[in-house]
Design a protein around this motif. Structure first.
Motif, PDB file in Angstrom:
ATOM      1  N   PHE A 109       9.154   1.283   7.798  1.00  0.00           N
ATOM      2  CA  PHE A 109       9.571   2.091   6.648  1.00  0.00           C
ATOM      3  C   PHE A 109       9.586   3.555   7.064  1.00  0.00           C
ATOM      4  CE2 PHE A 109       7.078  -1.498   5.297  1.00  0.00           C
ATOM      5  CZ  PHE A 109       7.718  -1.995   4.179  1.00  0.00           C
ATOM      6  N   THR A 110      10.302   4.381   6.317  1.00  0.00           N
ATOM      7  CA  THR A 110      10.055   5.806   6.502  1.00  0.00           C
ATOM      8  C   THR A 110       8.725   6.101   5.804  1.00  0.00           C
ATOM      9  OG1 THR A 110      11.096   6.702   4.510  1.00  0.00           O
ATOM     10  CG2 THR A 110      12.543   6.323   6.439  1.00  0.00           C
ATOM     11  N   LEU A 111       8.077   7.159   6.220  1.00  0.00           N
ATOM     12  CA  LEU A 111       6.806   7.551   5.626  1.00  0.00           C
ATOM     13  C   LEU A 111       6.970   7.791   4.127  1.00  0.00           C
ATOM     14  CD1 LEU A 111       3.814   8.447   6.255  1.00  0.00           C
ATOM     15  CD2 LEU A 111       4.734  10.771   6.279  1.00  0.00           C
ATOM     16  N   VAL A 112       8.015   8.518   3.761  1.00  0.00           N
ATOM     17  CA  VAL A 112       8.266   8.838   2.351  1.00  0.00           C
ATOM     18  C   VAL A 112       8.548   7.567   1.557  1.00  0.00           C
ATOM     19  CG1 VAL A 112       9.846  10.057   0.772  1.00  0.00           C
ATOM     20  CG2 VAL A 112       9.050  11.176   2.878  1.00  0.00           C
ATOM     21  N   GLU A 113       9.336   6.679   2.116  1.00  0.00           N
ATOM     22  CA  GLU A 113       9.668   5.414   1.463  1.00  0.00           C
ATOM     23  C   GLU A 113       8.406   4.595   1.176  1.00  0.00           C
ATOM     24  OE1 GLU A 113      12.754   1.826   2.613  1.00  0.00           O
ATOM     25  OE2 GLU A 113      11.633   2.770   4.252  1.00  0.00           O
ATOM     26  N   PHE A 114       7.549   4.433   2.182  1.00  0.00           N
ATOM     27  CA  PHE A 114       6.347   3.623   2.001  1.00  0.00           C
ATOM     28  C   PHE A 114       5.396   4.279   1.004  1.00  0.00           C
ATOM     29  CE2 PHE A 114       2.370   1.485   3.365  1.00  0.00           C
ATOM     30  CZ  PHE A 114       2.790   0.175   3.178  1.00  0.00           C
ATOM     31  N   ALA A 115       5.290   5.607   1.048  1.00  0.00           N
ATOM     32  CA  ALA A 115       4.432   6.310   0.091  1.00  0.00           C
ATOM     33  C   ALA A 115       4.913   6.078  -1.341  1.00  0.00           C
ATOM     34  CB  ALA A 115       4.387   7.797   0.413  1.00  0.00           C
ATOM     35  N   GLN A 116       6.219   6.044  -1.546  1.00  0.00           N
ATOM     36  CA  GLN A 116       6.755   5.748  -2.877  1.00  0.00           C
ATOM     37  C   GLN A 116       6.414   4.326  -3.305  1.00  0.00           C
ATOM     38  OE1 GLN A 116      10.942   6.386  -3.503  1.00  0.00           O
ATOM     39  NE2 GLN A 116      10.895   8.425  -2.574  1.00  0.00           N
ATOM     40  N   LEU A 117       6.500   3.394  -2.392  1.00  0.00           N
ATOM     41  CA  LEU A 117       6.339   1.978  -2.723  1.00  0.00           C
ATOM     42  C   LEU A 117       4.892   1.538  -2.928  1.00  0.00           C
ATOM     43  CD1 LEU A 117       9.002   0.556  -0.259  1.00  0.00           C
ATOM     44  CD2 LEU A 117       9.184   0.652  -2.756  1.00  0.00           C
ATOM     45  N   VAL A 118       3.936   2.143  -2.222  1.00  0.00           N
ATOM     46  CA  VAL A 118       2.563   1.625  -2.266  1.00  0.00           C
ATOM     47  C   VAL A 118       1.941   1.650  -3.655  1.00  0.00           C
ATOM     48  CG1 VAL A 118       2.043   2.060   0.163  1.00  0.00           C
ATOM     49  CG2 VAL A 118       1.462   3.794  -1.547  1.00  0.00           C
ATOM     50  N   GLY A 119       2.363   2.567  -4.481  1.00  0.00           N
ATOM     51  CA  GLY A 119       1.806   2.639  -5.821  1.00  0.00           C
ATOM     52  C   GLY A 119       2.473   1.723  -6.820  1.00  0.00           C
ATOM     53  N   THR A 120       3.551   1.075  -6.419  1.00  0.00           N
ATOM     54  CA  THR A 120       4.320   0.270  -7.374  1.00  0.00           C
ATOM     55  C   THR A 120       4.285  -1.221  -7.089  1.00  0.00           C
ATOM     56  OG1 THR A 120       6.386   0.437  -6.122  1.00  0.00           O
ATOM     57  CG2 THR A 120       5.935   2.201  -7.698  1.00  0.00           C
ATOM     58  N   VAL A 121       3.646  -1.612  -5.989  1.00  0.00           N
ATOM     59  CA  VAL A 121       3.625  -3.034  -5.638  1.00  0.00           C
ATOM     60  C   VAL A 121       2.204  -3.582  -5.701  1.00  0.00           C
ATOM     61  CG1 VAL A 121       5.703  -2.882  -4.212  1.00  0.00           C
ATOM     62  CG2 VAL A 121       3.484  -2.615  -3.147  1.00  0.00           C
ATOM     63  N   THR A 170      -1.473   9.465   0.032  1.00  0.00           N
ATOM     64  CA  THR A 170      -1.117   8.389  -0.899  1.00  0.00           C
ATOM     65  C   THR A 170      -1.257   7.031  -0.218  1.00  0.00           C
ATOM     66  OG1 THR A 170       0.399   9.810  -2.130  1.00  0.00           O
ATOM     67  CG2 THR A 170       0.778   7.433  -2.284  1.00  0.00           C
ATOM     68  N   ILE A 171      -0.711   6.919   0.980  1.00  0.00           N
ATOM     69  CA  ILE A 171      -0.749   5.659   1.733  1.00  0.00           C
ATOM     70  C   ILE A 171      -2.193   5.295   2.097  1.00  0.00           C
ATOM     71  CG2 ILE A 171      -0.120   4.604   3.946  1.00  0.00           C
ATOM     72  CD1 ILE A 171       2.557   6.288   3.682  1.00  0.00           C
ATOM     73  N   ALA A 172      -2.946   6.257   2.613  1.00  0.00           N
ATOM     74  CA  ALA A 172      -4.325   5.985   3.024  1.00  0.00           C
ATOM     75  C   ALA A 172      -5.187   5.561   1.847  1.00  0.00           C
ATOM     76  CB  ALA A 172      -4.922   7.210   3.716  1.00  0.00           C
ATOM     77  N   SER A 173      -5.004   6.205   0.721  1.00  0.00           N
ATOM     78  CA  SER A 173      -5.786   5.851  -0.464  1.00  0.00           C
ATOM     79  C   SER A 173      -5.548   4.388  -0.850  1.00  0.00           C
ATOM     80  CB  SER A 173      -5.427   6.782  -1.622  1.00  0.00           C
ATOM     81  OG  SER A 173      -6.083   6.389  -2.790  1.00  0.00           O
ATOM     82  N   ARG A 174      -4.282   3.986  -0.845  1.00  0.00           N
ATOM     83  CA  ARG A 174      -3.959   2.604  -1.227  1.00  0.00           C
ATOM     84  C   ARG A 174      -4.450   1.608  -0.184  1.00  0.00           C
ATOM     85  NH1 ARG A 174      -0.429  -0.661  -4.380  1.00  0.00           N
ATOM     86  NH2 ARG A 174      -1.648  -2.574  -4.438  1.00  0.00           N
ATOM     87  N   LEU A 175      -4.242   1.885   1.085  1.00  0.00           N
ATOM     88  CA  LEU A 175      -4.701   0.970   2.120  1.00  0.00           C
ATOM     89  C   LEU A 175      -6.223   0.843   2.098  1.00  0.00           C
ATOM     90  CD1 LEU A 175      -2.359   1.919   5.110  1.00  0.00           C
ATOM     91  CD2 LEU A 175      -2.367  -0.243   3.854  1.00  0.00           C
ATOM     92  N   ASN A 176      -6.918   1.955   1.986  1.00  0.00           N
ATOM     93  CA  ASN A 176      -8.384   1.913   1.935  1.00  0.00           C
ATOM     94  C   ASN A 176      -8.876   1.122   0.727  1.00  0.00           C
ATOM     95  OD1 ASN A 176      -8.967   3.355   4.299  1.00  0.00           O
ATOM     96  ND2 ASN A 176      -8.862   5.311   3.236  1.00  0.00           N
ATOM     97  N   SER A 177      -8.211   1.282  -0.408  1.00  0.00           N
ATOM     98  CA  SER A 177      -8.643   0.559  -1.607  1.00  0.00           C
ATOM     99  C   SER A 177      -8.505  -0.952  -1.417  1.00  0.00           C
ATOM    100  CB  SER A 177      -7.853   1.008  -2.847  1.00  0.00           C
ATOM    101  OG  SER A 177      -6.535   0.494  -2.835  1.00  0.00           O
ATOM    102  N   LEU A 178      -7.550  -1.363  -0.626  1.00  0.00           N
ATOM    103  CA  LEU A 178      -7.353  -2.800  -0.392  1.00  0.00           C
ATOM    104  C   LEU A 178      -8.429  -3.381   0.511  1.00  0.00           C
ATOM    105  CD1 LEU A 178      -3.470  -2.885  -0.085  1.00  0.00           C
ATOM    106  CD2 LEU A 178      -4.879  -3.713  -2.000  1.00  0.00           C
ATOM    107  N   VAL A 179      -8.899  -2.632   1.485  1.00  0.00           N
ATOM    108  CA  VAL A 179      -9.970  -3.175   2.334  1.00  0.00           C
ATOM    109  C   VAL A 179     -11.314  -3.111   1.629  1.00  0.00           C
ATOM    110  CG1 VAL A 179      -8.747  -2.822   4.509  1.00  0.00           C
ATOM    111  CG2 VAL A 179     -10.313  -1.055   3.698  1.00  0.00           C
ATOM    112  N   VAL A 180     -11.510  -2.118   0.780  1.00  0.00           N
ATOM    113  CA  VAL A 180     -12.739  -2.045  -0.018  1.00  0.00           C
ATOM    114  C   VAL A 180     -12.763  -3.224  -0.985  1.00  0.00           C
ATOM    115  CG1 VAL A 180     -13.933  -0.738  -1.823  1.00  0.00           C
ATOM    116  CG2 VAL A 180     -13.094   0.426   0.212  1.00  0.00           C
TER     117      VAL A 180
END
Length: 185
Positions: A109-121, A170-180
């Motif tokens: 993904f582009t960085l911007v694209e993935f950052a947009q998507l992580v909060g919506t999926v 944005t991406i790190a927050s979502r990824l970290n929340s998933l491993v927690v």
């Protein structure tokens, strides 16, 4: 409990691996839980063993991080094959990767694209987040590219660093929340 691989590899990619992708690497490495994530960067026309460009390094320091002993790398099959998630600076970089490794489509993904998507999926772990984001990729809107600041004015470097930092946080927050969440399960 979700199965979380202890080595979920994230790869940042730009052109020469001296401006944008080193900032992506540094911010994500600082923000992601290093017990689960490893972060690297490379360039589609990457230089070999060059330090981060001076203006990019200054912007990284403004963000409270240091380039350390960073050295650039050209992208190769190993980088692509071992990455669980590939985040490019532009759609052009994404296309270059997919031109030689079409099997990487669902994790590039582009960085911007993935950052947009992580909060919506919806997802239970980092791997399912990447898979679901790939499935819903068409939801990303607007300009998905981060411009190349190389040899431009300081204000351009600042804007690029801020854009990268915001997307990475944005991406790190979502990824970290998933491993927690997985650890609690």
């Amino acid at each position: 409990m979700a199965d979380v691989s202890p080595r979920f590899a994230v790869l940042g990619v730009c052109t020469a691996n001296i401006c944008r992708s080193p900032i992506i690497e540094a911010v994500l490495r600082d923000q992601l839980d290093d017990g689960y994530f490893e972060v690297a960067s490379a360039g589609v026309r990457g230089w070999v063993e060059k330090p981060m460009e001076a203006m990019a390094a200054m912007e990284l320091m403004r963000l409270g991080l240091t380039p350390g002993s960073f050295r650039s790398h050209p992208i190769d099959d190993y980088f692509v094959d071992s990455a669980s998630l590939i985040l490019t600076a532009t759609t052009g970089h994404r296309s270059e990767i997919l031109g030689t490794a079409p099997e990487a489509l669902r994790r590039t993904f582009t960085l911007v694209e993935f950052a947009q998507l992580v909060g919506t999926v919806e997802a239970d772990d980092p791997a399912s987040l990447v898979a679901e984001a790939a499935r819903l990729r068409s939801r990303a809107r607007g300009d998905l590219d981060i411009i190349d600041p190389y040899k431009r004015k300081p204000a351009v470097y600042r804007a690029v660093a801020d854009q990268i930092n915001e997307a990475c946080l944005t991406i790190a927050s979502r990824l970290n929340s998933l491993v927690v969440s997985a650890d609690r399960g």
